[in-house]
Design a protein around this motif. Structure first.
Motif, PDB file in Angstrom:
ATOM      1  N   LEU A 222      40.911  42.018  40.007  1.00 37.92           N
ATOM      2  CA  LEU A 222      40.893  40.608  40.359  1.00 37.92           C
ATOM      3  C   LEU A 222      40.958  40.336  41.860  1.00 37.92           C
ATOM      4  N   ASP A 223      41.605  41.215  42.632  1.00 42.63           N
ATOM      5  CA  ASP A 223      41.919  40.880  44.027  1.00 42.63           C
ATOM      6  C   ASP A 223      41.436  41.897  45.053  1.00 42.63           C
TER       7      ASP A 223
ATOM      8  N   GLU B 265      36.634  30.806  35.027  1.00 43.36           N
ATOM      9  CA  GLU B 265      37.105  29.979  36.136  1.00 43.36           C
ATOM     10  C   GLU B 265      38.522  30.358  36.555  1.00 43.36           C
ATOM     11  N   MET B 266      39.364  30.798  35.612  1.00 38.54           N
ATOM     12  CA  MET B 266      40.711  31.258  35.969  1.00 38.54           C
ATOM     13  C   MET B 266      40.641  32.526  36.805  1.00 38.54           C
ATOM     14  N   TRP B 267      39.759  33.427  36.447  1.00 33.82           N
ATOM     15  CA  TRP B 267      39.678  34.706  37.150  1.00 33.82           C
ATOM     16  C   TRP B 267      38.934  34.611  38.479  1.00 33.82           C
ATOM     17  N   PHE B 268      37.823  33.859  38.493  1.00 33.33           N
ATOM     18  CA  PHE B 268      36.930  33.924  39.650  1.00 33.33           C
ATOM     19  C   PHE B 268      36.611  32.574  40.294  1.00 33.33           C
TER      20      PHE B 268
ATOM     21  N   ARG C 272      41.586  29.701  39.887  1.00 36.29           N
ATOM     22  CA  ARG C 272      42.398  30.753  40.512  1.00 36.29           C
ATOM     23  C   ARG C 272      43.663  30.178  41.140  1.00 36.29           C
ATOM     24  N   GLY C 273      44.789  30.802  40.849  1.00 35.18           N
ATOM     25  CA  GLY C 273      46.059  30.376  41.412  1.00 35.18           C
ATOM     26  C   GLY C 273      46.792  29.338  40.593  1.00 35.18           C
TER      27      GLY C 273
END
Length: 399
Positions: A25-26, A201-204, A208-209
């Motif tokens: 993810l990061d 959308e949560m991951w990328f 996010r956040g």
């Protein structure tokens, strides 16, 4: 002794899962970044990373900038370690996409759907043809594909084989996983399309956040994914998020589901076009399909008071629906996605204003309302993360 070995193995798998997920993810990250972000010890991080590199899951990605000491090596997941396929089974088309392990799009194909021919066997045939097409385009063999994720309209009942209930399509307990599985040995993961959009959308993307968010999918139909404390809320039988079939106007317009006054009967693309047709006193809306007809409506609004009125009403209806989400779930963010939402992007300020009039002041002031950042590919991209999510949870061990 056996208990100790089992405990050590579970701890190691948990550590692998934490580190691999963080890198996925990061990345790019250094080993020291991983120590700080996961709370694992330096020796634990070094040992697990060494294993992941030996297995080909992780690769070095150059040196980090140094402030005078010995530069640290950056790490990332190895893009060619494996591949995943994401499928968006919409109401107007089936989109199939192939990604590498770093989620770079390598190949895609689309099959238009005739609204009068959305039979499950037709859809399954398109999915199978798409799998063959994208793997051939990219020169990828089946053994290197982790799995196929499929986002589909309707309620997806999980079990030994996923079953789909989609009243708007005329599907009742359709064994979609069995139908597709009859033509491929690849692992299949099926979920509701709004939920796969939400995961993407949560991951990328826009999520996010955030820990508490709602992702609304507006296409031919309307749905939503509710994320609370970082996890998707599913309800008793995975039907949570059928936002399009909440009542907006009691006794209002007929909805495809058989009820009246549903939100979808006012803001789904089919309904918007139908309302525009009615406002034009029955004259046909220009365009060969829903996407071109909605585009024609948006273009006409620059000069037509009728088109402008329909869009203004749509913004009001959508804003009221968003206000309901804010009042019910108290999210940090409401993200509007789906092809119709993207086509209506100019309405976002009016949607925010309408939501502000309808929502309770305190939760409204805490929430942002925005468009999704991943565009029309978000459902397929999110679907492709389904096999990835399973793989990360299992510590990068292929079953």
């Amino acid at each position: 002794m056996e208990l100790a070995r089992a405990t050590n193995r579970s701890v190691r798998l948990r550590n692998r899962s934490a580190l691999l997920t963080k890198l996925f993810l990061d990345a790019p990250l250094t080993r020291q970044d991983l120590v700080r972000s996961t709370g694992l010890s330096q020796p634990a991080v070094s040992n697990v990373v060494a294993d992941l590199i030996d297995e080909g899951l992780v690769a070095e990605a150059g040196a980090a900038e140094s402030d005078g000491g010995r530069p640290s090596m950056l790490l990332r997941v190895a893009p060619r370690f494996a591949f995943v396929i994401g499928v968006d089974v919409g109401e107007t088309r089936v989109r199939v996409e192939l990604f590498d392990f770093a989620m770079t799009l390598l190949a895609s194909v689309e099959f238009p759907l005739d609204p009068a021919r959305t039979e499950p066997d037709v859809v399954a045939g398109h999915v199978l043809a798409g799998i063959d097409a994208v793997t051939s385009q990219a020169g990828v063999v089946a053994a290197d594909v982790l799995g196929v994720g499929i986002g589909v309209s309707g309620v997806v009942e999980q079990g030994s084989h996923a079953v789909v209930h989609a009243q708007a399509l005329g599907w009742d307990r359709v064994p979609l996983e069995r139908l597709i599985g009859a033509g491929t040995d690849l692992p299949l993961h099926i979920d509701n399309g709004a939920k796969t959009l939400g995961q993407a959308e949560m991951w990328f993307g826009a999520g996010r956040g955030a820990r508490h968010a709602v992702f609304a999918l507006v296409g031919s139909g309307v749905g939503a994914a509710v994320v609370t404390n970082g996890a998707t809320y599913r309800g008793a039988s995975s039907s949570a998020g059928e936002w399009g079939h909440t009542t907006l106007v009691y006794g209002g317009r007929a909805c495809r589901c058989g009820a009246r006054g549903c939100l979808e009967a006012y803001v789904g693309a089919e309904a918007i076009i139908d309302r525009y047709r009615e406002a034009r006193r029955g004259r046909a809306v220009p365009g060969e399909d829903e996407e071109s007809q909605l585009a024609a409506l948006v273009a006409a609004a620059a000069t037509s008071t009728t088109a402008r009125r329909v869009l203004d009403e749509t913004a009001g209806y959508l804003g009221a629906g968003v206000a309901n989400l804010i009042n019910l779930f108290n999210p940090e963010r409401v993200v509007l996605g789906g092809w119709a939402a993207m086509a209506l992007g100019e309405l976002l300020p009016a949607v925010r204003e309408a939501a502000g009039r309808q929502a309770l002041r305190q939760p409204y002031e805490q929430a942002s309302i925005e468009l999704c950042r991943l565009g029309v590919d978000a459902v397929a991209l999110g679907a492709a993360t389904l096999p990835i999510a399973r793989f990360l949870t299992e510590g990068g061990v292929r079953r």
